[in-house]
Design a protein around this motif. Structure first.
Motif, PDB file in Angstrom:
ATOM      1  N   PRO A  30       0.665  -1.328  -0.077  1.00 30.53           N
ATOM      2  CA  PRO A  30      -0.230  -0.117   0.129  1.00 30.53           C
ATOM      3  C   PRO A  30       0.981   1.160   0.076  1.00 30.53           C
ATOM      4  O   PRO A  30       0.377   2.387  -0.680  1.00 30.53           O
ATOM      5  CB  PRO A  30      -0.758  -0.156   1.036  1.00 30.53           C
ATOM      6  CG  PRO A  30      -0.957  -1.525   1.386  1.00 30.53           C
ATOM      7  CD  PRO A  30       0.398  -2.196   1.094  1.00 30.53           C
ATOM      8  N   LEU A  31       2.073   1.203   0.479  1.00 29.79           N
ATOM      9  CA  LEU A  31       2.888   2.366   0.659  1.00 29.79           C
ATOM     10  C   LEU A  31       4.037   2.439  -0.152  1.00 29.79           C
ATOM     11  O   LEU A  31       4.755   3.465  -0.226  1.00 29.79           O
ATOM     12  CB  LEU A  31       3.375   2.601   2.208  1.00 29.79           C
ATOM     13  CG  LEU A  31       2.175   3.069   3.092  1.00 29.79           C
ATOM     14  CD1 LEU A  31       3.038   3.138   4.505  1.00 29.79           C
ATOM     15  CD2 LEU A  31       1.806   4.678   2.947  1.00 29.79           C
ATOM     16  N   VAL A  32       4.362   1.336  -0.717  1.00 29.29           N
ATOM     17  CA  VAL A  32       5.899   1.337  -1.645  1.00 29.29           C
ATOM     18  C   VAL A  32       5.575   0.874  -3.021  1.00 29.29           C
ATOM     19  O   VAL A  32       4.712   0.009  -3.208  1.00 29.29           O
ATOM     20  CB  VAL A  32       6.653   0.390  -0.996  1.00 29.29           C
ATOM     21  CG1 VAL A  32       7.979   0.137  -1.643  1.00 29.29           C
ATOM     22  CG2 VAL A  32       6.598   0.673   0.495  1.00 29.29           C
ATOM     23  N   TYR A  51      12.674   3.647  -4.885  1.00 30.56           N
ATOM     24  CA  TYR A  51      11.365   3.216  -4.388  1.00 30.56           C
ATOM     25  C   TYR A  51      10.585   4.784  -4.150  1.00 30.56           C
ATOM     26  O   TYR A  51      11.338   5.822  -3.629  1.00 30.56           O
ATOM     27  CB  TYR A  51      11.710   2.700  -2.854  1.00 30.56           C
ATOM     28  CG  TYR A  51      12.230   1.400  -3.039  1.00 30.56           C
ATOM     29  CD1 TYR A  51      11.465   0.254  -3.214  1.00 30.56           C
ATOM     30  CD2 TYR A  51      13.672   1.089  -3.104  1.00 30.56           C
ATOM     31  CE1 TYR A  51      12.135  -1.002  -3.442  1.00 30.56           C
ATOM     32  CE2 TYR A  51      14.221  -0.270  -3.047  1.00 30.56           C
ATOM     33  CZ  TYR A  51      13.463  -1.212  -3.150  1.00 30.56           C
ATOM     34  OH  TYR A  51      14.107  -2.507  -3.488  1.00 30.56           O
ATOM     35  N   ILE A  52       9.283   4.638  -4.271  1.00 27.05           N
ATOM     36  CA  ILE A  52       8.396   5.564  -4.024  1.00 27.05           C
ATOM     37  C   ILE A  52       7.581   5.322  -2.926  1.00 27.05           C
ATOM     38  O   ILE A  52       6.837   4.152  -2.764  1.00 27.05           O
ATOM     39  CB  ILE A  52       7.458   5.987  -5.246  1.00 27.05           C
ATOM     40  CG1 ILE A  52       8.119   6.178  -6.518  1.00 27.05           C
ATOM     41  CG2 ILE A  52       6.407   6.819  -5.071  1.00 27.05           C
ATOM     42  CD1 ILE A  52       7.307   6.319  -7.918  1.00 27.05           C
ATOM     43  N   VAL A  53       7.628   5.956  -1.810  1.00 30.75           N
ATOM     44  CA  VAL A  53       6.999   5.841  -0.522  1.00 30.75           C
ATOM     45  C   VAL A  53       6.091   6.806  -0.357  1.00 30.75           C
ATOM     46  O   VAL A  53       6.105   7.928  -0.562  1.00 30.75           O
ATOM     47  CB  VAL A  53       8.066   5.873   0.681  1.00 30.75           C
ATOM     48  CG1 VAL A  53       7.490   5.554   2.118  1.00 30.75           C
ATOM     49  CG2 VAL A  53       9.199   4.999   0.403  1.00 30.75           C
ATOM     50  N   GLY A  54       4.745   6.254  -0.095  1.00 25.48           N
ATOM     51  CA  GLY A  54       3.443   6.962   0.306  1.00 25.48           C
ATOM     52  C   GLY A  54       2.658   6.989  -1.070  1.00 25.48           C
ATOM     53  O   GLY A  54       2.954   6.540  -1.976  1.00 25.48           O
ATOM     54  N   GLU A 177       4.876  -0.217   7.742  1.00 26.62           N
ATOM     55  CA  GLU A 177       4.628  -1.409   7.197  1.00 26.62           C
ATOM     56  C   GLU A 177       5.778  -2.389   7.734  1.00 26.62           C
ATOM     57  O   GLU A 177       5.861  -3.730   7.368  1.00 26.62           O
ATOM     58  CB  GLU A 177       4.669  -1.442   5.611  1.00 26.62           C
ATOM     59  CG  GLU A 177       3.779  -0.583   4.933  1.00 26.62           C
ATOM     60  CD  GLU A 177       3.795  -0.779   3.559  1.00 26.62           C
ATOM     61  OE1 GLU A 177       2.630  -0.345   3.115  1.00 26.62           O
ATOM     62  OE2 GLU A 177       4.907  -1.127   2.750  1.00 26.62           O
ATOM     63  N   ASN A 178       6.708  -2.085   8.754  1.00 20.06           N
ATOM     64  CA  ASN A 178       7.632  -2.940   9.433  1.00 20.06           C
ATOM     65  C   ASN A 178       8.640  -3.407   8.508  1.00 20.06           C
ATOM     66  O   ASN A 178       8.773  -4.681   8.537  1.00 20.06           O
ATOM     67  CB  ASN A 178       7.064  -4.151  10.180  1.00 20.06           C
ATOM     68  CG  ASN A 178       8.011  -4.731  11.275  1.00 20.06           C
ATOM     69  OD1 ASN A 178       8.797  -3.783  11.776  1.00 20.06           O
ATOM     70  ND2 ASN A 178       7.816  -5.804  11.484  1.00 20.06           N
ATOM     71  N   VAL A 179       9.091  -2.489   7.512  1.00 22.01           N
ATOM     72  CA  VAL A 179      10.029  -2.904   6.294  1.00 22.01           C
ATOM     73  C   VAL A 179      11.337  -1.923   6.500  1.00 22.01           C
ATOM     74  O   VAL A 179      11.164  -0.922   7.298  1.00 22.01           O
ATOM     75  CB  VAL A 179       9.400  -2.953   5.157  1.00 22.01           C
ATOM     76  CG1 VAL A 179       8.191  -3.931   5.160  1.00 22.01           C
ATOM     77  CG2 VAL A 179       8.993  -1.466   4.495  1.00 22.01           C
ATOM     78  N   LEU A 180      12.287  -2.585   5.969  1.00 27.77           N
ATOM     79  CA  LEU A 180      13.620  -1.649   5.852  1.00 27.77           C
ATOM     80  C   LEU A 180      14.134  -1.553   4.486  1.00 27.77           C
ATOM     81  O   LEU A 180      14.308  -2.383   3.687  1.00 27.77           O
ATOM     82  CB  LEU A 180      14.791  -2.425   6.697  1.00 27.77           C
ATOM     83  CG  LEU A 180      16.046  -1.755   7.023  1.00 27.77           C
ATOM     84  CD1 LEU A 180      15.817  -0.404   8.092  1.00 27.77           C
ATOM     85  CD2 LEU A 180      17.246  -2.570   7.408  1.00 27.77           C
ATOM     86  N   PHE A 181      14.358  -0.365   4.221  1.00 26.93           N
ATOM     87  CA  PHE A 181      15.134  -0.196   2.931  1.00 26.93           C
ATOM     88  C   PHE A 181      16.656  -0.093   3.073  1.00 26.93           C
ATOM     89  O   PHE A 181      17.099   0.587   3.673  1.00 26.93           O
ATOM     90  CB  PHE A 181      14.554   1.324   2.335  1.00 26.93           C
ATOM     91  CG  PHE A 181      13.414   1.397   1.997  1.00 26.93           C
ATOM     92  CD1 PHE A 181      12.651   0.974   0.721  1.00 26.93           C
ATOM     93  CD2 PHE A 181      12.215   1.912   3.042  1.00 26.93           C
ATOM     94  CE1 PHE A 181      11.335   1.261   0.383  1.00 26.93           C
ATOM     95  CE2 PHE A 181      10.865   1.989   2.381  1.00 26.93           C
ATOM     96  CZ  PHE A 181      10.528   1.564   1.370  1.00 26.93           C
TER      97      PHE A 181
END
Length: 310
Positions: A30-32, A51-54, A177-181
């Motif tokens: 949904p956010l990435v 990456y595009i966030v948001g 989203e509990n993820v890491l770039f």
């Protein structure tokens, strides 16, 4: 930037051979969203992942090299959305120069890692071997320290200092989203190249240990596909490096005293175009062994130096 198959002789943590396709924008969550620059090669997989966030007012992470077509593709993907931040993980030319192109088109601030810096000064008569890969023009509008955050509409990016691949390397946590770039520090397709004097094996290993203490469930890396089960994968990466170190120490004990000879014995059957990356990896390990008192050399460690067991 990775070591690619240059490091394939050591037992791996389970690298993935399937790579995502460049030149198209994909919604990952949904956010990435992700768009991969078509700069693929033996050290970049299918290309640099941007990456595009948001949604609506977005951040773009790692716009890639100075590739106007890639930047145009990123902007076309947004369809009326606004770029409010351009986030950079580190200053290699396949990651950060595109930030300035994107800023020229959007006016958004460049945020994230600081200017390029080396792990140490060059020794006397040492050549800056990786100078061409460093983006020394990078000057962020806002440099983020470890733990500092950038916020937008529905998203947060928190800087996680992960020096080693470069000394200014940052990963970015997205807690929503509990993820890491993870930039080039941890990738699913290959180990990251760690090359003195820009990089430091000791710092790289310490950063791996730091990531093992975190609880993100997925990493989005700078090249290749996602890192799934990251705690297990990072543990495997650390073991992989320790096995490589053990192999190098064994070759020193057997009488291989220069890097070219060690590469020839440890990386048997390696393609010629990957020997340079393998040599830099061995150099990083040897520099670390000297610092820890486990190997000796005459004077400072050098790529063309000779090394012996301590």
């Amino acid at each position: 930037m990775s070591e690619s198959s240059a490091d394939a002789q050591a037992p791996s943590p389970g690298f993935e051979s399937t790579l995502p396709v460049s030149g198209r924008t994909e919604a990952l969550s949904p956010l990435v969203r992700r768009r991969i620059c078509p700069n693929g090669g033996p050290f970049t997989a299918s290309g640099t992942c941007s990456y595009i966030v948001g949604r609506g007012r977005v951040a773009v992470i790692d716009p890639g090299p100075a590739d106007a077509g890639h930047v145009e593709g990123l902007l076309a993907s947004l369809d009326g959305e606004e770029v409010v931040a351009i986030v950079v993980t580190h200053t290699h030319r396949d990651h950060s120069p595109g930030a300035r192109l994107l800023q020229a088109r959007t006016g958004a601030p460049i945020v994230g890692c600081g200017p390029h810096r080396a792990a140490r000064q060059l020794a006397e008569n040492e050549l800056p071997i990786l100078d061409a890969s460093a983006d020394r023009e990078h000057r962020p509008d806002r440099e983020l320290a470890d733990g500092e955050s950038l916020t937008g509409e529905g998203w947060t990016l928190t800087a996680v200092a992960t020096p080693g691949h470069t000394m200014n390397h940052l990963a970015f946590a997205l807690p929503e989203e509990n993820v890491l770039f993870s930039g080039d520090h941890v990738m699913a397709w290959s180990t990251s190249i760690v090359a003195p004097p820009d990089g430091s094996m000791r710092a790289y290993m310490e950063s791996l240990e730091r990531l093992r203490e975190r609880d993100e469930t997925l990493y989005w890396p700078g090249h290749g596909g996602p890192v799934r089960d990251p705690r297990r994968f990072v543990r495997g990466l650390a073991a992989h490096r320790r096995q490589r170190e053990a192999a190098i120490r064994a070759r020193l004990a057997a009488g291989d005293h220069d890097i070219a000879t060690i590469v020839g014995t440890v990386y048997q059957g390696l393609a010629p175009h990957l020997r340079g990356a393998a040599a830099l990896s061995v150099f990083a390990h040897l520099e670390d062994l000297v610092e820890r008192g486990l190997a000796v050399t005459d004077g400072p460690p050098l790529l063309d130096g000779t090394f012996r067991p301590a």
